[in-house]
Design an enzyme around this catalytic site. Structure first.
Site, PDB file in Angstrom:
ATOM      1  N   HIS A 167       1.085  -1.778   0.035  1.00 40.96           N
ATOM      2  CA  HIS A 167       0.102  -0.090   0.149  1.00 40.96           C
ATOM      3  C   HIS A 167       0.799   1.067  -0.193  1.00 40.96           C
ATOM      4  O   HIS A 167       1.821   0.972   0.259  1.00 40.96           O
ATOM      5  CB  HIS A 167      -0.883  -0.159   1.496  1.00 40.96           C
ATOM      6  CG  HIS A 167      -1.717  -0.765   1.581  1.00 40.96           C
ATOM      7  ND1 HIS A 167      -2.199  -2.392   1.919  1.00 40.96           N
ATOM      8  CD2 HIS A 167      -3.141  -0.784   1.142  1.00 40.96           C
ATOM      9  CE1 HIS A 167      -2.416  -2.747   2.114  1.00 40.96           C
ATOM     10  NE2 HIS A 167      -3.606  -2.360   1.413  1.00 40.96           N
TER      11      HIS A 167
ATOM     12  N   ASP B  95       2.000   1.795   3.335  1.00 36.02           N
ATOM     13  CA  ASP B  95       2.472   1.010   4.110  1.00 36.02           C
ATOM     14  C   ASP B  95       4.362   1.918   4.910  1.00 36.02           C
ATOM     15  O   ASP B  95       4.537   1.122   5.548  1.00 36.02           O
ATOM     16  CB  ASP B  95       2.820  -0.556   3.459  1.00 36.02           C
ATOM     17  CG  ASP B  95       1.204  -1.321   3.842  1.00 36.02           C
ATOM     18  OD1 ASP B  95       0.607  -0.640   4.760  1.00 36.02           O
ATOM     19  OD2 ASP B  95       1.529  -1.876   2.663  1.00 36.02           O
TER      20      ASP B  95
ATOM     21  N   GLU C  13     -10.490  -4.992  -5.594  1.00 34.85           N
ATOM     22  CA  GLU C  13     -10.944  -6.222  -5.021  1.00 34.85           C
ATOM     23  C   GLU C  13     -11.772  -6.097  -3.697  1.00 34.85           C
ATOM     24  O   GLU C  13     -11.943  -5.022  -3.293  1.00 34.85           O
ATOM     25  CB  GLU C  13      -9.796  -6.217  -3.696  1.00 34.85           C
ATOM     26  CG  GLU C  13     -10.376  -7.485  -2.991  1.00 34.85           C
ATOM     27  CD  GLU C  13      -8.082  -7.235  -2.012  1.00 34.85           C
ATOM     28  OE1 GLU C  13      -7.407  -7.060  -2.594  1.00 34.85           O
ATOM     29  OE2 GLU C  13      -8.585  -8.624  -0.948  1.00 34.85           O
TER      30      GLU C  13
ATOM     31  N   GLU D 275      -9.511 -12.212  -3.832  1.00 34.64           N
ATOM     32  CA  GLU D 275      -9.392 -12.784  -2.693  1.00 34.64           C
ATOM     33  C   GLU D 275     -10.425 -13.938  -2.114  1.00 34.64           C
ATOM     34  O   GLU D 275     -11.464 -14.645  -2.429  1.00 34.64           O
ATOM     35  CB  GLU D 275      -9.009 -11.937  -1.661  1.00 34.64           C
ATOM     36  CG  GLU D 275      -8.004 -12.569  -0.053  1.00 34.64           C
ATOM     37  CD  GLU D 275      -8.319 -11.477   0.751  1.00 34.64           C
ATOM     38  OE1 GLU D 275      -7.084 -10.750   0.570  1.00 34.64           O
ATOM     39  OE2 GLU D 275      -8.505 -11.715   1.999  1.00 34.64           O
TER      40      GLU D 275
ATOM     41  N   HIS E   5     -11.868 -14.120   0.710  1.00 34.99           N
ATOM     42  CA  HIS E   5     -13.420 -12.779   0.581  1.00 34.99           C
ATOM     43  C   HIS E   5     -14.587 -13.566  -0.238  1.00 34.99           C
ATOM     44  O   HIS E   5     -15.466 -13.472  -0.368  1.00 34.99           O
ATOM     45  CB  HIS E   5     -12.812 -11.984  -0.485  1.00 34.99           C
ATOM     46  CG  HIS E   5     -12.075 -10.744   0.526  1.00 34.99           C
ATOM     47  ND1 HIS E   5     -11.205  -9.996   0.088  1.00 34.99           N
ATOM     48  CD2 HIS E   5     -11.418 -10.718   1.871  1.00 34.99           C
ATOM     49  CE1 HIS E   5     -10.670  -9.485   1.238  1.00 34.99           C
ATOM     50  NE2 HIS E   5     -10.222  -9.806   1.810  1.00 34.99           N
TER      51      HIS E   5
ATOM     52  N   ASP F 150      -5.854 -13.039  -5.007  1.00 40.10           N
ATOM     53  CA  ASP F 150      -4.968 -12.533  -3.511  1.00 40.10           C
ATOM     54  C   ASP F 150      -5.124 -14.863  -2.709  1.00 40.10           C
ATOM     55  O   ASP F 150      -6.772 -14.731  -2.634  1.00 40.10           O
ATOM     56  CB  ASP F 150      -5.878 -11.617  -2.379  1.00 40.10           C
ATOM     57  CG  ASP F 150      -5.121 -10.254  -2.544  1.00 40.10           C
ATOM     58  OD1 ASP F 150      -4.129 -10.210  -3.235  1.00 40.10           O
ATOM     59  OD2 ASP F 150      -5.700  -9.139  -1.614  1.00 40.10           O
TER      60      ASP F 150
ATOM     61  N   ASP G 204     -12.774 -12.083   8.127  1.00 42.22           N
ATOM     62  CA  ASP G 204     -11.422 -12.026   7.192  1.00 42.22           C
ATOM     63  C   ASP G 204     -10.446 -12.345   8.170  1.00 42.22           C
ATOM     64  O   ASP G 204      -9.613 -11.716   8.057  1.00 42.22           O
ATOM     65  CB  ASP G 204     -11.045 -10.619   7.106  1.00 42.22           C
ATOM     66  CG  ASP G 204     -10.205 -10.492   5.104  1.00 42.22           C
ATOM     67  OD1 ASP G 204     -10.642 -11.584   4.941  1.00 42.22           O
ATOM     68  OD2 ASP G 204     -10.338  -9.971   4.739  1.00 42.22           O
TER      69      ASP G 204
ATOM     70  N   ASP H 149      -8.008 -14.716   7.224  1.00 46.12           N
ATOM     71  CA  ASP H 149      -6.664 -14.094   6.516  1.00 46.12           C
ATOM     72  C   ASP H 149      -5.655 -15.490   7.579  1.00 46.12           C
ATOM     73  O   ASP H 149      -4.197 -15.176   6.971  1.00 46.12           O
ATOM     74  CB  ASP H 149      -6.354 -12.970   6.771  1.00 46.12           C
ATOM     75  CG  ASP H 149      -6.161 -11.790   5.753  1.00 46.12           C
ATOM     76  OD1 ASP H 149      -7.331 -12.194   4.971  1.00 46.12           O
ATOM     77  OD2 ASP H 149      -6.927 -10.815   6.357  1.00 46.12           O
TER      78      ASP H 149
ATOM     79  N   ASP I  40      -1.732 -13.081   0.675  1.00 51.37           N
ATOM     80  CA  ASP I  40      -2.242 -12.020   1.406  1.00 51.37           C
ATOM     81  C   ASP I  40      -3.159 -12.290   2.752  1.00 51.37           C
ATOM     82  O   ASP I  40      -4.054 -12.642   2.723  1.00 51.37           O
ATOM     83  CB  ASP I  40      -3.330 -11.081   0.689  1.00 51.37           C
ATOM     84  CG  ASP I  40      -4.423  -9.485   1.447  1.00 51.37           C
ATOM     85  OD1 ASP I  40      -3.354  -9.501   2.387  1.00 51.37           O
ATOM     86  OD2 ASP I  40      -5.529  -9.022   1.127  1.00 51.37           O
TER      87      ASP I  40
HETATM   88  C1  GCO Z   1      -8.063  -7.284   3.140  1.00 46.76           C
HETATM   89  C2  GCO Z   1      -7.826  -6.830   2.211  1.00 46.76           C
HETATM   90  C3  GCO Z   1      -6.549  -5.964   2.328  1.00 46.76           C
HETATM   91  C4  GCO Z   1      -6.921  -5.618   0.876  1.00 46.76           C
HETATM   92  C5  GCO Z   1      -4.962  -4.625   0.053  1.00 46.76           C
HETATM   93  C6  GCO Z   1      -5.176  -4.503  -1.041  1.00 46.76           C
HETATM   94  O1  GCO Z   1      -8.382  -8.668   3.249  1.00 46.76           O
HETATM   95  O2  GCO Z   1      -7.979  -6.846   4.139  1.00 46.76           O
HETATM   96  O3  GCO Z   1      -7.849  -7.928   0.965  1.00 46.76           O
HETATM   97  O4  GCO Z   1      -5.712  -6.478   2.207  1.00 46.76           O
HETATM   98  O5  GCO Z   1      -6.115  -6.739  -0.455  1.00 46.76           O
HETATM   99  O6  GCO Z   1      -5.997  -3.466   1.068  1.00 46.76           O
HETATM  100  O7  GCO Z   1      -5.643  -3.234  -1.408  1.00 46.76           O
HETATM  101 MN    MN Z   2      -6.885  -9.004  -0.608  1.00 48.02          MN
HETATM  102 MN    MN Z   3      -8.624 -10.455   3.229  1.00 51.26          MN
END
Ligand code: GCO
Ligand code: MN
Ligand code: MN
Length: 396
Positions: free
Chosen positions: A61, A64, A193, A231, A234, A259, A269, A271, A301
Protein backbone atom coordinates in the site's frame (compact mmCIF):
# COMPACT_ATOMS: atom_id res chain seq x y z
CA UNK A 1 10.90 -27.06 9.82
CA UNK A 2 13.80 -29.46 9.39
CA UNK A 3 11.66 -32.32 10.66
CA UNK A 4 8.97 -31.43 8.10
CA UNK A 5 11.49 -31.68 5.28
CA UNK A 6 10.52 -31.36 1.64
CA UNK A 7 10.90 -27.64 1.40
CA UNK A 8 11.82 -26.06 -1.93
CA UNK A 9 15.00 -24.13 -2.40
CA UNK A 10 15.20 -20.46 -3.27
CA UNK A 11 15.79 -21.08 -6.98
CA UNK A 12 12.68 -23.23 -7.26
CA UNK A 13 10.58 -20.70 -5.37
CA UNK A 14 11.82 -18.03 -7.74
CA UNK A 15 10.16 -19.71 -10.71
CA UNK A 16 6.65 -18.89 -9.53
CA UNK A 17 4.87 -15.55 -9.77
CA UNK A 18 4.42 -15.33 -6.01
CA UNK A 19 4.33 -11.93 -4.35
CA UNK A 20 4.77 -11.01 -0.72
CA UNK A 21 2.83 -8.01 0.59
CA UNK A 22 4.61 -5.50 2.77
CA UNK A 23 1.58 -5.40 5.06
CA UNK A 24 1.41 -9.18 5.53
CA UNK A 25 5.01 -9.49 6.71
CA UNK A 26 4.80 -6.31 8.77
CA UNK A 27 1.47 -7.30 10.39
CA UNK A 28 2.05 -6.78 14.10
CA UNK A 29 -0.78 -9.04 15.33
CA UNK A 30 -3.27 -6.28 16.03
CA UNK A 31 -7.03 -6.50 15.46
CA UNK A 32 -10.19 -5.01 16.85
CA UNK A 33 -9.89 -7.06 20.06
CA UNK A 34 -6.15 -7.72 19.89
CA UNK A 35 -3.21 -5.57 20.89
CA UNK A 36 -0.08 -5.93 18.73
CA UNK A 37 2.21 -8.82 19.61
CA UNK A 38 5.17 -8.06 17.35
CA UNK A 39 7.30 -4.98 16.81
CA UNK A 40 6.94 -2.94 13.63
CA UNK A 41 9.36 -3.62 10.79
CA UNK A 42 10.12 -1.61 7.69
CA UNK A 43 10.45 -2.50 4.02
CA UNK A 44 14.22 -3.04 4.23
CA UNK A 45 13.84 -5.88 6.70
CA UNK A 46 10.80 -7.34 4.92
CA UNK A 47 12.58 -7.42 1.57
CA UNK A 48 15.72 -8.90 3.10
CA UNK A 49 13.65 -11.76 4.55
CA UNK A 50 11.52 -12.24 1.43
CA UNK A 51 14.68 -12.21 -0.64
CA UNK A 52 16.25 -14.92 1.52
CA UNK A 53 13.12 -17.07 1.31
CA UNK A 54 12.97 -16.70 -2.48
CA UNK A 55 9.80 -14.62 -2.78
CA UNK A 56 10.60 -12.67 -5.89
CA UNK A 57 7.90 -9.99 -5.97
CA UNK A 58 6.85 -7.39 -3.44
CA UNK A 59 3.54 -5.54 -3.11
CA UNK A 60 2.59 -2.56 -0.97
CA UNK A 61 0.00 0.00 0.00
CA UNK A 62 1.16 3.59 -0.44
CA UNK A 63 0.96 4.22 3.32
CA UNK A 64 2.65 0.95 4.31
CA UNK A 65 5.88 2.65 3.35
CA UNK A 66 5.16 6.37 3.01
CA UNK A 67 3.60 8.28 5.93
CA UNK A 68 0.28 9.87 4.92
CA UNK A 69 1.58 13.40 5.35
CA UNK A 70 4.60 12.67 3.13
CA UNK A 71 2.54 11.47 0.15
CA UNK A 72 3.17 13.51 -2.97
CA UNK A 73 6.08 15.40 -1.38
CA UNK A 74 9.86 15.28 -1.76
CA UNK A 75 9.93 12.81 1.13
CA UNK A 76 7.95 10.41 -1.03
CA UNK A 77 10.57 10.66 -3.78
CA UNK A 78 13.31 10.02 -1.28
CA UNK A 79 11.52 6.97 0.20
CA UNK A 80 10.69 5.58 -3.24
CA UNK A 81 14.36 5.85 -4.15
CA UNK A 82 15.29 3.90 -1.03
CA UNK A 83 12.67 1.27 -1.93
CA UNK A 84 14.19 0.89 -5.39
CA UNK A 85 17.62 0.37 -3.86
CA UNK A 86 16.26 -2.21 -1.38
CA UNK A 87 14.46 -4.10 -4.15
CA UNK A 88 17.63 -4.26 -6.21
CA UNK A 89 19.75 -5.29 -3.22
CA UNK A 90 17.44 -8.22 -2.52
CA UNK A 91 16.89 -9.32 -6.11
CA UNK A 92 13.20 -8.41 -5.87
CA UNK A 93 10.73 -6.55 -8.07
CA UNK A 94 7.64 -4.57 -7.18
CA UNK A 95 4.69 -6.21 -8.96
CA UNK A 96 1.78 -4.29 -7.45
CA UNK A 97 0.93 -1.08 -5.63
CA UNK A 98 -2.33 -0.34 -3.87
CA UNK A 99 -3.84 2.80 -2.41
CA UNK A 100 -4.92 2.61 1.23
CA UNK A 101 -8.46 4.02 1.18
CA UNK A 102 -9.76 2.49 4.42
CA UNK A 103 -7.50 3.10 7.43
CA UNK A 104 -7.01 6.83 7.84
CA UNK A 105 -9.77 8.94 9.41
CA UNK A 106 -10.16 10.81 6.12
CA UNK A 107 -11.90 7.68 4.74
CA UNK A 108 -14.55 7.55 7.47
CA UNK A 109 -17.21 8.12 4.81
CA UNK A 110 -15.30 6.13 2.16
CA UNK A 111 -13.19 7.42 -0.74
CA UNK A 112 -16.49 8.26 -2.49
CA UNK A 113 -17.90 10.44 0.30
CA UNK A 114 -20.52 13.13 -0.27
CA UNK A 115 -17.96 15.78 0.57
CA UNK A 116 -16.20 16.89 -2.64
CA UNK A 117 -12.91 17.56 -0.86
CA UNK A 118 -12.72 13.93 0.32
CA UNK A 119 -13.25 12.83 -3.27
CA UNK A 120 -10.62 15.22 -4.55
CA UNK A 121 -8.24 13.84 -1.95
CA UNK A 122 -9.12 10.29 -3.06
CA UNK A 123 -8.26 11.21 -6.66
CA UNK A 124 -4.95 12.62 -5.50
CA UNK A 125 -4.20 9.36 -3.67
CA UNK A 126 -5.16 7.13 -6.58
CA UNK A 127 -3.17 9.19 -9.10
CA UNK A 128 -0.23 9.31 -6.73
CA UNK A 129 -0.33 5.51 -6.35
CA UNK A 130 -0.21 5.18 -10.13
CA UNK A 131 2.86 7.46 -10.13
CA UNK A 132 4.53 5.32 -7.47
CA UNK A 133 3.63 2.15 -9.36
CA UNK A 134 5.32 3.35 -12.56
CA UNK A 135 8.30 4.61 -10.63
CA UNK A 136 8.77 1.21 -8.97
CA UNK A 137 8.23 -0.71 -12.21
CA UNK A 138 4.96 -2.32 -11.10
CA UNK A 139 2.53 -4.07 -13.45
CA UNK A 140 -0.63 -3.94 -11.31
CA UNK A 141 -2.57 -1.47 -9.18
CA UNK A 142 -5.13 -2.90 -6.75
CA UNK A 143 -8.07 -1.15 -5.14
CA UNK A 144 -9.91 -2.54 -2.18
CA UNK A 145 -12.49 0.24 -1.67
CA UNK A 146 -12.74 -0.29 2.10
CA UNK A 147 -15.53 1.84 3.56
CA UNK A 148 -17.71 1.95 0.45
CA UNK A 149 -20.96 1.19 2.25
CA UNK A 150 -22.86 2.18 5.37
CA UNK A 151 -23.80 1.29 8.92
CA UNK A 152 -27.18 2.96 9.32
CA UNK A 153 -30.17 3.05 7.01
CA UNK A 154 -30.54 5.94 4.64
CA UNK A 155 -26.97 7.07 5.27
CA UNK A 156 -25.92 7.30 1.64
CA UNK A 157 -27.24 7.47 -1.89
CA UNK A 158 -25.92 4.27 -3.41
CA UNK A 159 -26.09 5.46 -7.02
CA UNK A 160 -24.27 8.71 -6.33
CA UNK A 161 -21.64 6.88 -4.26
CA UNK A 162 -20.91 4.39 -7.03
CA UNK A 163 -20.70 7.19 -9.60
CA UNK A 164 -18.25 9.03 -7.39
CA UNK A 165 -16.21 5.90 -6.84
CA UNK A 166 -16.00 5.45 -10.62
CA UNK A 167 -14.72 9.03 -10.94
CA UNK A 168 -11.81 8.11 -8.68
CA UNK A 169 -10.92 5.09 -10.83
CA UNK A 170 -11.28 7.16 -13.99
CA UNK A 171 -8.82 9.67 -12.57
CA UNK A 172 -6.36 6.83 -11.89
CA UNK A 173 -6.71 5.39 -15.41
CA UNK A 174 -6.36 8.81 -17.07
CA UNK A 175 -3.21 9.51 -15.11
CA UNK A 176 -1.91 6.07 -15.96
CA UNK A 177 -2.36 6.58 -19.70
CA UNK A 178 -0.58 9.91 -19.49
CA UNK A 179 2.43 8.62 -17.56
CA UNK A 180 2.68 5.31 -19.39
CA UNK A 181 2.92 7.23 -22.65
CA UNK A 182 5.52 9.58 -21.27
CA UNK A 183 7.65 6.74 -19.89
CA UNK A 184 7.12 4.36 -22.79
CA UNK A 185 5.82 1.72 -20.38
CA UNK A 186 2.61 -0.28 -20.74
CA UNK A 187 -0.23 1.06 -18.59
CA UNK A 188 -0.86 -0.66 -15.28
CA UNK A 189 -3.54 -3.31 -14.93
CA UNK A 190 -6.09 -1.90 -12.50
CA UNK A 191 -7.73 -4.49 -10.27
CA UNK A 192 -10.75 -4.17 -7.98
CA UNK A 193 -10.85 -6.31 -4.87
CA UNK A 194 -14.14 -7.14 -3.16
CA UNK A 195 -14.73 -8.08 0.47
CA UNK A 196 -18.27 -8.87 1.55
CA UNK A 197 -18.54 -7.92 5.24
CA UNK A 198 -15.96 -5.43 6.44
CA UNK A 199 -15.32 -2.64 7.38
CA UNK A 200 -18.88 -1.34 6.94
CA UNK A 201 -22.03 -3.21 7.93
CA UNK A 202 -23.34 -3.08 4.35
CA UNK A 203 -20.96 -3.04 1.40
CA UNK A 204 -21.86 -1.58 -2.00
CA UNK A 205 -19.54 -3.83 -4.03
CA UNK A 206 -19.37 -6.94 -1.84
CA UNK A 207 -18.31 -9.59 -4.36
CA UNK A 208 -16.20 -10.03 -7.47
CA UNK A 209 -19.42 -10.47 -9.43
CA UNK A 210 -20.73 -7.12 -8.18
CA UNK A 211 -17.47 -5.60 -9.32
CA UNK A 212 -17.79 -7.17 -12.77
CA UNK A 213 -21.20 -5.56 -13.06
CA UNK A 214 -19.69 -2.25 -11.92
CA UNK A 215 -16.89 -2.50 -14.52
CA UNK A 216 -19.51 -3.11 -17.19
CA UNK A 217 -21.93 -0.44 -15.93
CA UNK A 218 -20.81 2.29 -18.31
CA UNK A 219 -19.47 4.44 -15.47
CA UNK A 220 -15.81 3.74 -16.25
CA UNK A 221 -14.15 5.66 -19.05
CA UNK A 222 -11.60 2.84 -19.54
CA UNK A 223 -13.32 -0.43 -18.58
CA UNK A 224 -10.72 -2.33 -20.62
CA UNK A 225 -8.03 -1.22 -18.15
CA UNK A 226 -9.94 -2.46 -15.10
CA UNK A 227 -10.27 -6.05 -13.92
CA UNK A 228 -10.33 -7.99 -10.69
CA UNK A 229 -8.11 -9.02 -7.84
CA UNK A 230 -10.32 -11.64 -6.21
CA UNK A 231 -9.23 -12.87 -2.81
CA UNK A 232 -9.91 -16.56 -2.16
CA UNK A 233 -11.25 -16.00 1.35
CA UNK A 234 -13.34 -12.96 0.45
CA UNK A 235 -15.35 -15.08 -1.98
CA UNK A 236 -15.58 -17.98 0.49
CA UNK A 237 -16.74 -15.61 3.26
CA UNK A 238 -20.06 -14.82 1.60
CA UNK A 239 -20.70 -18.46 0.82
CA UNK A 240 -19.51 -18.63 -2.77
CA UNK A 241 -17.55 -21.43 -4.37
CA UNK A 242 -14.27 -19.55 -4.97
CA UNK A 243 -13.58 -21.74 -7.98
CA UNK A 244 -16.85 -20.69 -9.60
CA UNK A 245 -16.22 -17.01 -8.78
CA UNK A 246 -12.81 -17.31 -10.44
CA UNK A 247 -14.36 -19.08 -13.42
CA UNK A 248 -16.75 -16.16 -13.94
CA UNK A 249 -13.85 -13.71 -13.76
CA UNK A 250 -11.92 -15.80 -16.31
CA UNK A 251 -14.89 -15.92 -18.67
CA UNK A 252 -15.10 -12.15 -18.53
CA UNK A 253 -11.35 -11.86 -19.24
CA UNK A 254 -10.97 -9.98 -15.96
CA UNK A 255 -8.90 -12.25 -13.74
CA UNK A 256 -5.83 -10.00 -13.50
CA UNK A 257 -4.46 -10.71 -10.02
CA UNK A 258 -5.24 -13.16 -7.20
CA UNK A 259 -4.89 -12.83 -3.40
CA UNK A 260 -4.23 -16.25 -1.92
CA UNK A 261 -5.15 -17.32 1.61
CA UNK A 262 -7.73 -19.46 3.38
CA UNK A 263 -10.44 -19.33 6.03
CA UNK A 264 -14.05 -20.23 6.70
CA UNK A 265 -17.48 -19.51 5.23
CA UNK A 266 -19.63 -16.83 6.87
CA UNK A 267 -16.91 -15.75 9.30
CA UNK A 268 -14.86 -12.58 9.43
CA UNK A 269 -11.72 -12.03 7.37
CA UNK A 270 -9.40 -14.45 9.18
CA UNK A 271 -6.73 -14.41 6.43
CA UNK A 272 -5.21 -17.82 7.22
CA UNK A 273 -2.25 -19.18 5.24
CA UNK A 274 -3.09 -20.68 1.85
CA UNK A 275 -4.67 -24.18 1.94
CA UNK A 276 -4.50 -24.68 5.70
CA UNK A 277 -8.29 -24.99 5.89
CA UNK A 278 -9.49 -26.13 2.47
CA UNK A 279 -6.62 -28.00 0.78
CA UNK A 280 -8.82 -30.04 -1.57
CA UNK A 281 -10.67 -26.94 -2.72
CA UNK A 282 -7.36 -25.17 -3.20
CA UNK A 283 -6.08 -28.00 -5.35
CA UNK A 284 -9.22 -27.64 -7.42
CA UNK A 285 -8.85 -23.89 -7.73
CA UNK A 286 -5.32 -24.33 -9.06
CA UNK A 287 -6.47 -27.00 -11.51
CA UNK A 288 -8.92 -24.44 -12.86
CA UNK A 289 -6.29 -21.70 -13.12
CA UNK A 290 -3.71 -23.98 -14.74
CA UNK A 291 -6.21 -25.39 -17.18
CA UNK A 292 -7.36 -21.96 -18.30
CA UNK A 293 -3.93 -20.36 -18.54
CA UNK A 294 -4.01 -17.85 -15.68
CA UNK A 295 -0.53 -16.31 -15.63
CA UNK A 296 -0.94 -13.44 -13.16
CA UNK A 297 0.50 -13.14 -9.68
CA UNK A 298 -0.35 -15.12 -6.57
CA UNK A 299 -0.26 -12.60 -3.77
CA UNK A 300 0.27 -14.02 -0.26
CA UNK A 301 -2.36 -11.84 1.39
CA UNK A 302 -2.65 -13.51 4.75
CA UNK A 303 -1.86 -12.76 8.35
CA UNK A 304 0.83 -14.80 10.05
CA UNK A 305 -0.70 -15.81 13.41
CA UNK A 306 -0.22 -13.34 16.25
CA UNK A 307 0.88 -16.26 18.43
CA UNK A 308 4.27 -16.21 16.77
CA UNK A 309 7.15 -13.76 16.90
CA UNK A 310 8.85 -12.34 13.81
CA UNK A 311 11.12 -15.37 13.96
CA UNK A 312 8.13 -17.61 13.24
CA UNK A 313 6.77 -15.21 10.63
CA UNK A 314 9.86 -15.59 8.46
CA UNK A 315 11.13 -19.03 9.45
CA UNK A 316 7.80 -20.86 9.32
CA UNK A 317 4.81 -18.83 8.20
CA UNK A 318 6.04 -17.46 4.85
CA UNK A 319 8.23 -20.34 3.65
CA UNK A 320 5.53 -22.92 4.41
CA UNK A 321 2.87 -20.84 2.65
CA UNK A 322 5.08 -20.56 -0.43
CA UNK A 323 5.86 -24.27 -0.38
CA UNK A 324 2.24 -25.35 0.05
CA UNK A 325 1.34 -23.21 -2.91
CA UNK A 326 4.09 -24.71 -5.07
CA UNK A 327 3.19 -28.26 -4.07
CA UNK A 328 -0.47 -27.68 -4.89
CA UNK A 329 0.39 -25.96 -8.17
CA UNK A 330 2.51 -28.94 -9.23
CA UNK A 331 -0.20 -31.35 -8.08
CA UNK A 332 -2.69 -29.41 -10.15
CA UNK A 333 -0.48 -30.12 -13.16
CA UNK A 334 -0.53 -33.79 -12.20
CA UNK A 335 -4.33 -33.73 -11.98
CA UNK A 336 -4.55 -32.29 -15.49
CA UNK A 337 -2.61 -35.17 -16.98
CA UNK A 338 -3.76 -37.94 -14.66
CA UNK A 339 -4.87 -40.87 -16.87
CA UNK A 340 -7.76 -41.86 -14.61
CA UNK A 341 -9.19 -38.37 -14.52
CA UNK A 342 -8.69 -38.04 -18.26
CA UNK A 343 -10.52 -41.30 -18.92
CA UNK A 344 -13.32 -40.36 -16.58
CA UNK A 345 -13.82 -36.88 -18.04
CA UNK A 346 -13.54 -38.32 -21.55
CA UNK A 347 -16.28 -40.82 -20.76
CA UNK A 348 -18.48 -38.12 -19.24
CA UNK A 349 -18.11 -35.97 -22.33
CA UNK A 350 -18.85 -38.89 -24.64
CA UNK A 351 -22.27 -39.24 -23.00
CA UNK A 352 -24.38 -42.39 -22.56
CA UNK A 353 -24.77 -43.26 -26.23
CA UNK A 354 -28.55 -42.86 -26.49
CA UNK A 355 -29.85 -42.85 -30.05
CA UNK A 356 -32.83 -40.57 -29.42
CA UNK A 357 -31.93 -37.51 -27.29
CA UNK A 358 -35.64 -36.62 -27.08
CA UNK A 359 -36.30 -39.66 -24.88
CA UNK A 360 -35.84 -38.25 -21.35
CA UNK A 361 -36.12 -41.64 -19.63
CA UNK A 362 -33.51 -43.26 -21.87
CA UNK A 363 -31.10 -40.31 -21.50
CA UNK A 364 -31.44 -40.36 -17.69
CA UNK A 365 -30.88 -44.15 -17.55
CA UNK A 366 -27.84 -43.99 -19.80
CA UNK A 367 -26.26 -41.20 -17.78
CA UNK A 368 -27.00 -42.52 -14.31
CA UNK A 369 -23.96 -44.75 -13.91
CA UNK A 370 -21.87 -42.40 -16.00
CA UNK A 371 -22.42 -39.67 -13.44
CA UNK A 372 -20.90 -41.85 -10.74
CA UNK A 373 -17.62 -40.82 -12.35
CA UNK A 374 -18.02 -37.42 -10.69
CA UNK A 375 -17.45 -39.13 -7.37
CA UNK A 376 -14.64 -41.22 -8.78
CA UNK A 377 -12.91 -38.03 -9.91
CA UNK A 378 -13.34 -36.49 -6.45
CA UNK A 379 -11.86 -39.63 -4.91
CA UNK A 380 -8.93 -39.49 -7.30
CA UNK A 381 -8.31 -35.84 -6.45
CA UNK A 382 -8.21 -36.78 -2.79
CA UNK A 383 -5.74 -39.59 -3.55
CA UNK A 384 -3.54 -37.18 -5.46
CA UNK A 385 -3.76 -34.70 -2.59
CA UNK A 386 -2.47 -37.24 -0.07
CA UNK A 387 -0.08 -39.05 -2.41
CA UNK A 388 -2.02 -42.33 -2.39
CA UNK A 389 -2.00 -42.51 -6.19
CA UNK A 390 1.75 -42.94 -5.96
CA UNK A 391 1.35 -46.06 -3.87
CA UNK A 392 1.38 -44.47 -0.46
CA UNK A 393 -0.35 -46.82 1.98
CA UNK A 394 -1.82 -46.52 5.45
CA UNK A 395 -1.76 -49.69 7.48
CA UNK A 396 -3.73 -48.77 10.56
C1 GCO B 1 -8.06 -7.42 3.47
C2 GCO B 1 -7.79 -6.97 2.08
C3 GCO B 1 -6.52 -6.24 1.95
C4 GCO B 1 -6.31 -5.89 0.51
C5 GCO B 1 -5.34 -4.82 0.38
C6 GCO B 1 -5.05 -4.49 -1.05
O1 GCO B 1 -8.10 -8.61 3.65
O2 GCO B 1 -8.23 -6.57 4.32
O3 GCO B 1 -7.71 -8.10 1.29
O4 GCO B 1 -5.48 -6.98 2.45
O5 GCO B 1 -5.89 -6.99 -0.22
O6 GCO B 1 -5.86 -3.71 1.04
O7 GCO B 1 -5.69 -3.38 -1.44
MN1 MN C 1 -6.66 -9.05 -0.19
MN1 MN D 1 -8.79 -10.83 3.48
Amino acid sequence: MQACGGSYNRETRHKYYISGPQWAAAYTGHALFHAPTRPEIGFGEVMRKYGEIGIRYWTTHDTDVIPTDALGTERQTEIVNRIKAALAANDMQCSMVTAETFHHAVWAASPAAESPEVREYAKFRLRNTVDIGHDLGATFAVYWPGSLGYYVQGAIDELATLRWYAEGLNAACDRDLEIAKKLGRPPLKHCLEAKPFEPQAEILLPTSDAMLAFIGSGLLTHPEMVGLNPEYLHELMWGAAPRAALARALLAGKLFHFDINDGYRLKHDVDIGVALVNPLDWLNVLVLLRTHGYNGPFNLDYKPPRTTSQFGVFEVSFPTAVDRFITLWEMAGEVSCDPIIQQATGALKAGGGVADPRDAGAVARANRELLTLHELIAHRLFQILIGQHRGRTFLW
